[in-house]
Design an enzyme around this catalytic site. Structure first.
Site, PDB file in Angstrom:
ATOM      1  CB  CYS A 117      40.111  41.302  36.122  1.00  9.65           C
ATOM      2  SG  CYS A 117      39.576  42.586  37.259  1.00  9.65           S
ATOM      3  CG  HIS A 260      37.531  38.238  36.254  1.00  8.44           C
ATOM      4  ND1 HIS A 260      37.992  38.246  37.548  1.00  8.44           N
ATOM      5  CD2 HIS A 260      37.059  39.493  36.014  1.00  8.44           C
ATOM      6  CE1 HIS A 260      37.810  39.443  38.059  1.00  8.44           C
ATOM      7  NE2 HIS A 260      37.248  40.219  37.159  1.00  8.44           N
ATOM      8  CG  ASN A 290      36.107  41.916  40.024  1.00  5.02           C
ATOM      9  OD1 ASN A 290      37.207  41.375  40.147  1.00  5.02           O
ATOM     10  ND2 ASN A 290      35.769  42.622  38.966  1.00  5.02           N
TER      11      ASN A 290
END
Ligand code: COA
Length: 334
Positions: A117, A260, A290
């Site tokens: 990520c 993020h 996500n």
């Protein structure tokens, strides 16, 4: 961080692409023991996109890239370099070269970066070095992931969190502007086991004297949610405030927190610890979950398209995740 540069880094354009199929929390409640209420309260996620048969990491990446290239008023052959940040490459040897071929960026070198990520942030910082030194002029950075292929759809602790998508950005060397004020990246490999897609050795049954020949495959995502949560809310405020301080900037001067998109509670806690208003936190995780390396460029693309970000704005971009890796880039929008 003190760095010498020949050129500035200018962000020219962005693009994004999401799979067409939406999977709602209610849809998930039919396959695992969960509910819309549990997921929304704990994560802020309401739905996510999942690739179908006719979509792939490559197709999403190419679509996002072509949008960014068009908006930059370039043609693919103008690109010198393509960096793809992904942890879910269609090919273990990398997918960046397939993007290069597909979009016909015939003059571009291309390679993948795997940093989960934090991948897009690290790709952006890496690409910037090539521009600053004067090595390259036009770079395409893509952040793309299809974690839907790697989650265990019977594990309610992980499958609710992730979605698929791709975001792209064109950056250019400039002798007039510099959008990248500063950056910092950190890694703590000792906490690697908190978030993994581990490899598995499968015996082929073929032996050669003492050697047993194996074929590798991969397990599902495994995650210690609470440890990852604690990591994010402690390390991210710290790295952001240190980077701002070393550039003589205060949190009051921050216009946008581009974090993020992991979990709404993580975003809220980070902004509260930094004393930055919720209204400055860019958020779309309710719609996409996500999306790993894709989350920052998709969010940036949407914020630019909806004209939220204005000339002169100070943007704090921060990625965090498996590795464990995390980092920050301070961007002045021009
Ligand atoms: N639906 C319903 N119940 C669930 C559930 C779900 N999807 N997932 C877990 N539960 C249950 C657990 O089984 C547990 O039940 P029990 O107490 O009877 O054993 C209870 O809810 C609490 O589980 P826990 O794992 O402690 O939940 P949590 O409050 O830590 O929330 C996360 C889980 C994943 C939402 C949270 O830890 C988190 O957001 N972590 C960060 C993850 C992340 O962002 N990762 C990516 C970083 S890049």
């Amino acid at each position: 961080m003190n760095f010498i540069h020949k050129n500035g880094v200018q962000i020219i354009s962005t693009g994004s692409c999401l799979p067409k199929v939406k999977v709602s929390n209610k849809d998930l409640s039919y396959i695992v023991g969960t509910s819309d209420d549990w997921i929304t309260t704990r994560t802020g996620i309401q739905e996510r996109r999942v690739i179908s048969q006719d979509e792939s990491l490559l197709s999403l990446s190419c679509e996002a890239s072509l949008i960014a290239i068009k908006r930059a008023k370039l043609i693919p052959s103008d690109l010198d370099l393509i960096i793809l940040a992904t942890s879910t490459a269609d090919d273990l040897f990398g997918t960046a070269s397939k993007i290069q071929a597909e979009i016909e960026a015939n003059n571009a070198a291309a390679f993948d970066i795997t940093a989960a990520c934090s991948g897009f942030l690290i790709a952006f910082i890496t690409a910037s070095q090539f521009l600053m030194t004067g090595a390259y002029k036009n770079i395409l950075i893509v952040g793309a992931d299809t974690l839907s292929k790697w989650v265990d759809w019977s594990d309610r602790k992980t499958c609710i969190l992730f979605g698929d998508g791709a975001g792209a950005m064109i950056i250019q060397a400039s002798n007039q502007y510099n959008n990248l004020i500063d950056f910092d990246i950190k890694t703590n490999g000792k906490k690697n086991h908190f978030l993994n897609i581990n490899s598995l050795q499968n015996s082929t049954g073929i032996t050669l004297s003492d050697l047993s020949m194996n074929k590798m495959s991969y397990d599902y995502i495994s995650m210690n949610g609470q440890e990852v949560y604690k990591f994010a809310i402690s390390q991210i405020p710290e790295i952001i405030s240190n980077c701002l301080k070393s550039n003589k900037l205060t949190t009051d001067e921050v216009d946008w927190l581009l974090l993020h998109q992991a979990n709404e509670r993580i975003l809220k806690t980070i902004s509260e610890k930094l004393n930055i208003s919720q209204s400055k936190v860019l958020k779309n995780l309710n719609l996409y979950g996500n999306t790993s390396a894709a989350s920052i460029p998709i969010m940036l693309d949407e914020a630019i398209s909806s004209k939220l970000i204005k000339t002169g704005d100070l943007i704090v971009m921060s990625g965090f995740g498996a590795g464990l890796t995390w980092g920050v880039a301070l961007i002045r929008w021009q």
